[in-house]
Design an enzyme around this catalytic site. Structure first.
Site, PDB file in Angstrom:
ATOM      1  N   ASP A   1      -4.686 -12.743   3.143  1.00  0.00           N
ATOM      2  CA  ASP A   1      -5.924 -12.313   3.800  1.00  0.00           C
ATOM      3  C   ASP A   1      -7.180 -12.559   2.959  1.00  0.00           C
ATOM      4  O   ASP A   1      -8.277 -12.199   3.377  1.00  0.00           O
ATOM      5  CB  ASP A   1      -5.829 -10.848   4.236  1.00  0.00           C
ATOM      6  CG  ASP A   1      -5.166  -9.954   3.211  1.00  0.00           C
ATOM      7  OD1 ASP A   1      -4.894 -10.425   2.092  1.00  0.00           O
ATOM      8  OD2 ASP A   1      -4.906  -8.785   3.538  1.00  0.00           O
TER       9      ASP A   1
ATOM     10  N   HIS B   1      -6.474  -7.131  -0.657  1.00  0.00           N
ATOM     11  CA  HIS B   1      -6.574  -5.696  -0.901  1.00  0.00           C
ATOM     12  C   HIS B   1      -5.761  -5.313  -2.140  1.00  0.00           C
ATOM     13  O   HIS B   1      -4.717  -5.907  -2.411  1.00  0.00           O
ATOM     14  CB  HIS B   1      -6.032  -4.915   0.300  1.00  0.00           C
ATOM     15  CG  HIS B   1      -6.711  -5.255   1.597  1.00  0.00           C
ATOM     16  ND1 HIS B   1      -6.174  -6.142   2.499  1.00  0.00           N
ATOM     17  CD2 HIS B   1      -7.893  -4.844   2.102  1.00  0.00           C
ATOM     18  CE1 HIS B   1      -7.004  -6.250   3.537  1.00  0.00           C
ATOM     19  NE2 HIS B   1      -8.054  -5.494   3.323  1.00  0.00           N
TER      20      HIS B   1
ATOM     21  N   HIS C   1       0.821  -1.226   0.000  1.00  0.00           N
ATOM     22  CA  HIS C   1       0.000   0.000   0.000  1.00  0.00           C
ATOM     23  C   HIS C   1       0.852   1.273   0.000  1.00  0.00           C
ATOM     24  O   HIS C   1       0.307   2.366  -0.174  1.00  0.00           O
ATOM     25  CB  HIS C   1      -0.928   0.031   1.215  1.00  0.00           C
ATOM     26  CG  HIS C   1      -1.991  -1.026   1.197  1.00  0.00           C
ATOM     27  ND1 HIS C   1      -2.851  -1.185   0.125  1.00  0.00           N
ATOM     28  CD2 HIS C   1      -2.341  -1.970   2.108  1.00  0.00           C
ATOM     29  CE1 HIS C   1      -3.678  -2.200   0.387  1.00  0.00           C
ATOM     30  NE2 HIS C   1      -3.391  -2.691   1.573  1.00  0.00           N
TER      31      HIS C   1
ATOM     32  N   ASP D   1      -2.856 -10.505  -2.573  1.00  0.00           N
ATOM     33  CA  ASP D   1      -3.456 -10.018  -1.326  1.00  0.00           C
ATOM     34  C   ASP D   1      -4.920  -9.645  -1.604  1.00  0.00           C
ATOM     35  O   ASP D   1      -5.266  -9.258  -2.717  1.00  0.00           O
ATOM     36  CB  ASP D   1      -2.682  -8.779  -0.871  1.00  0.00           C
ATOM     37  CG  ASP D   1      -3.021  -8.340   0.538  1.00  0.00           C
ATOM     38  OD1 ASP D   1      -2.249  -8.653   1.464  1.00  0.00           O
ATOM     39  OD2 ASP D   1      -4.058  -7.663   0.713  1.00  0.00           O
TER      40      ASP D   1
HETATM   41 ZN    ZN Z   1      -4.317  -7.147   2.590  1.00  0.00          ZN
END
Ligand code: ZN
Length: 309
Positions: A245, A165, A126, A163
């Protein structure tokens, strides 16, 4: 040929407060499971070095790097983002996480190992060129990728991000760099909420999935969206932003993946690496916040990486 296992005790000292999901126990859970499974017998252990400013500035602006270097508190916490805090031990942990990706790159490209797994935190995907976000300070994989391109002179490197996200930071840093192909899958509607609209560029293949789609659609999308792009690109080295995740037992996301999906997708990527990249893969830990599924999924992933020969 053995694989590399890269980590450092400093990565356990970074802590963002009681109850924060990005906690030191994550690394211990993975390390314990790899030992329990006997996989560490096939891995050479390395201490992650500290990344230097020159290495960080290949992915981040000089202003941002100096901001992070100068924010570390003497005690307590300093908050850089709603979810992202520094304690007195964060800076060495962040420098070693980025340094792990640099060391992995050197080891793989010098032929010391074929694959490397970096059991590191803080995560990185991120972190944008000029901003820390979502538990991330420096974009570890992007620092490693730019080291492979700018120092080792590789011409084509792929980044895979599974991931749950969206890897907004990696996309921000690498979009438009035609030496890189980034392929990601993420759950729509989750943090950071910009995967669909991200400008991307011709070197970006981002696949947003609806929640509760599950294993079979995940596998179908990987085969339909990533594989043709990877085979056309012919990467000389593959990096993985390995977040776990999206597992059905991790309440950060709702894609419903299971341990076997991580083994499957790693095998698909190893097949690509064998076709184009001499089997070379560097994997860096990103998310995964419930200890048991995190440890099991990471072990399923590493099991394939250590079988690279
Ligand atoms: Zn994540």
């Amino acid at each position: 040929m053995l694989s590399a296992y890269i980590s450092h005790p400093d990565c356990l000292k970074h802590d963002m407060g009681p109850g924060h999901p990005e906690c030191p126990e994550r690394l211990e859970a993975i390390s314990d499971m790899l030992l329990l499974k006997g996989y560490r017998d096939f891995m050479l252990p390395y201490d992650a070095p500290l990344a230097n400013e020159e290495q960080l500035q290949r992915a981040h602006s000089a202003l941002y790097v100096s901001r992070v270097l100068n924010q570390a508190p003497a005690d307590g916490y300093v908050r850089l983002d709603p979810d992202t805090l520094m304690n007195p031990f964060t800076l060495p942990a962040a420098l070693r996480s980025a340094g792990a990706a640099v060391l992995a790159t050197d080891l793989v490209l010098q032929g010391e190992v074929r694959t490397a797994f970096c059991n590191i935190r803080p995560p990185g995907h991120h972190a944008e060129r000029d901003a820390c976000m979502g538990f991330c300070f420096f974009n570890n994989v992007a620092v490693g990728i730019r080291h492979a391109l700018d120092v080792h002179g590789l011409e084509r490197v792929a980044l895979i991000d599974f991931d749950v996200h969206h890897g907004n930071g990696s996309a921000d840093i690498l979009a438009g760099d035609e030496r890189v192909l980034m392929c990601s899958i993420f759950e729509k509607g989750l943090y950071p909420l910009n995967g669909d609209e991200h400008p991307g560029g011709s070197n970006m293949v981002h696949v947003g999935m609806n929640s509760r789609t599950g294993s079979s659609e995940f596998r179908a999308l990987v085969d339909a969206a990533w594989m043709p792009a990877l085979d056309a690109f012919r990467p000389q080295l593959i990096y993985i932003s390995a977040g776990f995740d999206a597992h059905r037992d991790d309440d950060m996301g709702n894609l419903g993946l299971v341990d076997a999906d991580y083994e499957w997708v790693t095998q698909r990527l190893l097949d690509v690496a064998r076709r184009h990249a001499q089997g070379r893969i560097i994997s860096c830990l990103e998310g995964g916040y419930v200890m048991s599924p995190l440890a099991r999924s990471a072990a399923a992933h590493v099991k394939v990486l250590i079988g690279a020969d």
